[in-house]
Structures are given as C-alpha cells and as structure tokens.
Design an enzyme around this catalytic site. Structure first.
Site, PDB file in Angstrom:
ATOM      1  N   THR A  62       0.708  -1.126  -0.125  1.00  0.00           N
ATOM      2  CA  THR A  62       0.002  -0.019   0.089  1.00  0.00           C
ATOM      3  C   THR A  62       0.690   1.188   0.111  1.00  0.00           C
ATOM      4  O   THR A  62       2.081   1.197  -0.041  1.00  0.00           O
ATOM      5  CB  THR A  62      -0.957   0.008   1.330  1.00  0.00           C
ATOM      6  OG1 THR A  62      -1.814   0.899   0.977  1.00  0.00           O
ATOM      7  CG2 THR A  62      -0.444   0.095   2.304  1.00  0.00           C
ATOM      8  N   LYS A  66       3.582   1.283  -3.890  1.00  0.00           N
ATOM      9  CA  LYS A  66       3.030   0.615  -4.960  1.00  0.00           C
ATOM     10  C   LYS A  66       3.628   0.523  -6.219  1.00  0.00           C
ATOM     11  O   LYS A  66       3.959  -0.534  -7.085  1.00  0.00           O
ATOM     12  CB  LYS A  66       1.438   0.881  -5.322  1.00  0.00           C
ATOM     13  CG  LYS A  66       0.466   0.574  -3.949  1.00  0.00           C
ATOM     14  CD  LYS A  66      -1.028   0.642  -4.394  1.00  0.00           C
ATOM     15  CE  LYS A  66      -1.758   0.450  -3.344  1.00  0.00           C
ATOM     16  NZ  LYS A  66      -3.019   0.549  -3.537  1.00  0.00           N
ATOM     17  N   ASP A 102      -5.859  -4.017  -7.466  1.00  0.00           N
ATOM     18  CA  ASP A 102      -6.713  -2.573  -6.971  1.00  0.00           C
ATOM     19  C   ASP A 102      -7.824  -2.520  -8.044  1.00  0.00           C
ATOM     20  O   ASP A 102      -9.038  -2.357  -7.676  1.00  0.00           O
ATOM     21  CB  ASP A 102      -5.758  -1.499  -7.034  1.00  0.00           C
ATOM     22  CG  ASP A 102      -5.186  -1.518  -5.583  1.00  0.00           C
ATOM     23  OD1 ASP A 102      -5.689  -1.947  -4.556  1.00  0.00           O
ATOM     24  OD2 ASP A 102      -3.881  -0.830  -5.634  1.00  0.00           O
ATOM     25  N   SER A 155       0.916  17.591 -14.353  1.00  0.00           N
ATOM     26  CA  SER A 155       1.980  16.969 -14.888  1.00  0.00           C
ATOM     27  C   SER A 155       1.976  15.458 -14.663  1.00  0.00           C
ATOM     28  O   SER A 155       2.318  14.674 -15.714  1.00  0.00           O
ATOM     29  CB  SER A 155       3.511  17.505 -14.878  1.00  0.00           C
ATOM     30  OG  SER A 155       3.876  17.383 -13.311  1.00  0.00           O
TER      31      SER A 155
END
Length: 280
Positions: A62, A66, A102, A155
C-alpha cells in the site's frame, strides 16, 4: 508450519487488512497469520529481501510503495507491468511475483454496489498515484467512453495518460480545471488519500458543478463516509465508499495466495463492524 502473510506501507496503523484476512484464514481453517509491517521508504529494499529471508508467503503493498516496489521483484504480471503499480506479491519458492488487484477489485465493487454499467460512461479520476493507475486500466478494460484525470500536479496526470497503452479518450486537468467541467461526468472517483482519517475535514475536489444522479466514489474506507461523500449525497449523487474496493482487492489477493476465493460478504461485514457503522 504456520504461513505468514502481511501488508507493507507507511503509514500502516490504520489498515484493516490483518483483521479481514485473519478472519478469512480462521473461517477456512487455513493455518496462517497476516501482519501489518510499517516500512519507511528508505527501508523498502531491505523489507523485500526480508520477505524472501523469512519465507513470507505473500504480502499486500500500500501507500507509498506500490510503484517503488517494482524494481525489487523477480517478476511482474503483465497487467501490473502495464499499470506500473503492484499491490499484491506472491512468494513462489523464493521468487517474488507482483500483481495488481486494485483496479479489478474497484470495478467489481462499483458495478455490484451501484448497479452502474461502466461501458460508455464519462469518468473523472481524481489523483494520479498507484491506486489511480490500477483503476484507470480496469475502467478502460470495462469500455468506458472517456476517462479524464485531474491532479494537484497536472503533469503527473499527463504522465499517467502518456505512459498507458489503452485505447480510451483521456485528458489531464488541474483540480481547478476539472471542477469547472464537473457537469460533463457521469462517474467521479477520488483515488487520493485526501479525507482519510484523521484528516477527515479535507476534500479532494469541489462538487459545486456536479450534476444530480452522478455516481461519486471514494476509495477511502476510514471514515466510512468522508465529508466529500456526504456532500455528494446531499447534492443528489449516488455515493460509494471504499469498503467494496478494499474487500474485493483483498479477496483477489487472497485467491492468488491460497487458490481460494473467500467469502466477500463476510469480509465486508468484518470491516464495517470494526469501523463502527453501516456502509453508505
């Protein structure tokens, strides 16, 4: 010998993964234990070596690891490679293989809990981190018509879109630009940690321009209803919190580790009961 599983993150004290997985192990009669490991960013390489050295059978990953964890793994599943983020690691005879559950977990929960068909929908994602990457790809695979991304640093949203190889219309916006265009979206999803306990007064985006009947989803599950979701509900939106995604991504990880898909309704009730309320 008892198998050891766990989750690595920073912070990790808020995680309900140990409670959820240990209950599933007990229910299924599996001799295993799941533990939360607090791992600072600079300690990540050592932690990954520790997984091998200790023979830990599998871990979840987590915030904030990741994406950073990828170079330290032996193999990356194709979808996780395309996403650029890993949330599940399987230890296969000393080889660490990274996966991402996920996105599939989120989409499955969204469809089941809101009865919403993703196909043809115009969607706004808030955030451009590891969770957003997985959700973005899964929504694209579910044939969304348009998936725009807004982020505090525009960005980063642009980079996520540019680095992807999915064929879906996407634009990057600043938070202010997205707020002005909010009425264009049928589904709005917060993938950031803004509003997570204990910073429960924070909101990721103004909903002033949102249409009624919009589906508004927040991947945060503690608190069960963030201030942002509460405002969305008061404005006529259909709201979904992060319990479903949390449970389904965990169930899919559990299946990769053990070959068994657990009882997701039981897992959901364990989480909701621990949080002291009813899911929204």
């Amino acid at each position: 010998m008892k198998q050891l599983y766990g989750v690595i993150g920073c912070p990790i004290h808020h995680s309900l993964s140990p409670l959820m997985h240990n209950d599933a192990f007990q229910q299924l009669g599996i001799d295993a234990h799941y533990h939360a490991f607090h791992v600072e960013k600079e300690k990540l390489p050592a932690a990954i070596q520790g997984i091998k050295a200790l023979g830990i059978a599998g871990v979840n990953v987590t915030i904030p690891h990741k994406t950073a964890v990828i170079p330290f793994l032996d193999e990356i599943d194709e979808m996780a490679r395309r996403i650029g983020a890993v949330n599940t690691i399987v230890n296969e005879n000393g080889r660490l293989i990274g996966y991402n559950t996920d996105g599939p977990g989120f989409v499955r929960a969204l469809v089941e809990e809101t009865k919403t068909d993703i196909q043809g929908k115009r969607i706004l994602l808030i955030g451009a981190g590891g969770a957003a990457r997985g959700i973005y790809f899964a929504l694209a695979n579910a044939e969304a018509e348009q998936i725009d991304i807004c982020n505090r640093t525009k960005s980063n949203a642009e980079q996520l879109i540019e680095a992807s190889d999915v064929s879906v219309a996407s634009h990057a916006y600043s938070l202010e630009e997205a707020e002005a265009r909010l009425s264009q979206y049928e589904i709005i999803i917060n993938t950031t940690s803004v509003g997570l306990y204990p910073d429960v007064e924070a909101m990721p985006l103004s909903l002033m321009n949102m249409n009624e009947n919009t589906v508004v989803s927040d991947i945060i599950y503690n608190p069960l209803e963030t201030k942002w979701l509460k405002e969305a509900r008061q404005k006529g939106a259909m709201v979904q919190n992060g319990v479903g995604m949390f449970v389904y991504q965990g169930a899919l990880a559990f299946e990769k580790w053990t070959g068994i898909f657990p009882d997701v309704e039981r897992m959901k009730q364990v989480v909701i009961q621990q949080l002291g309320g009813a899911t929204c």
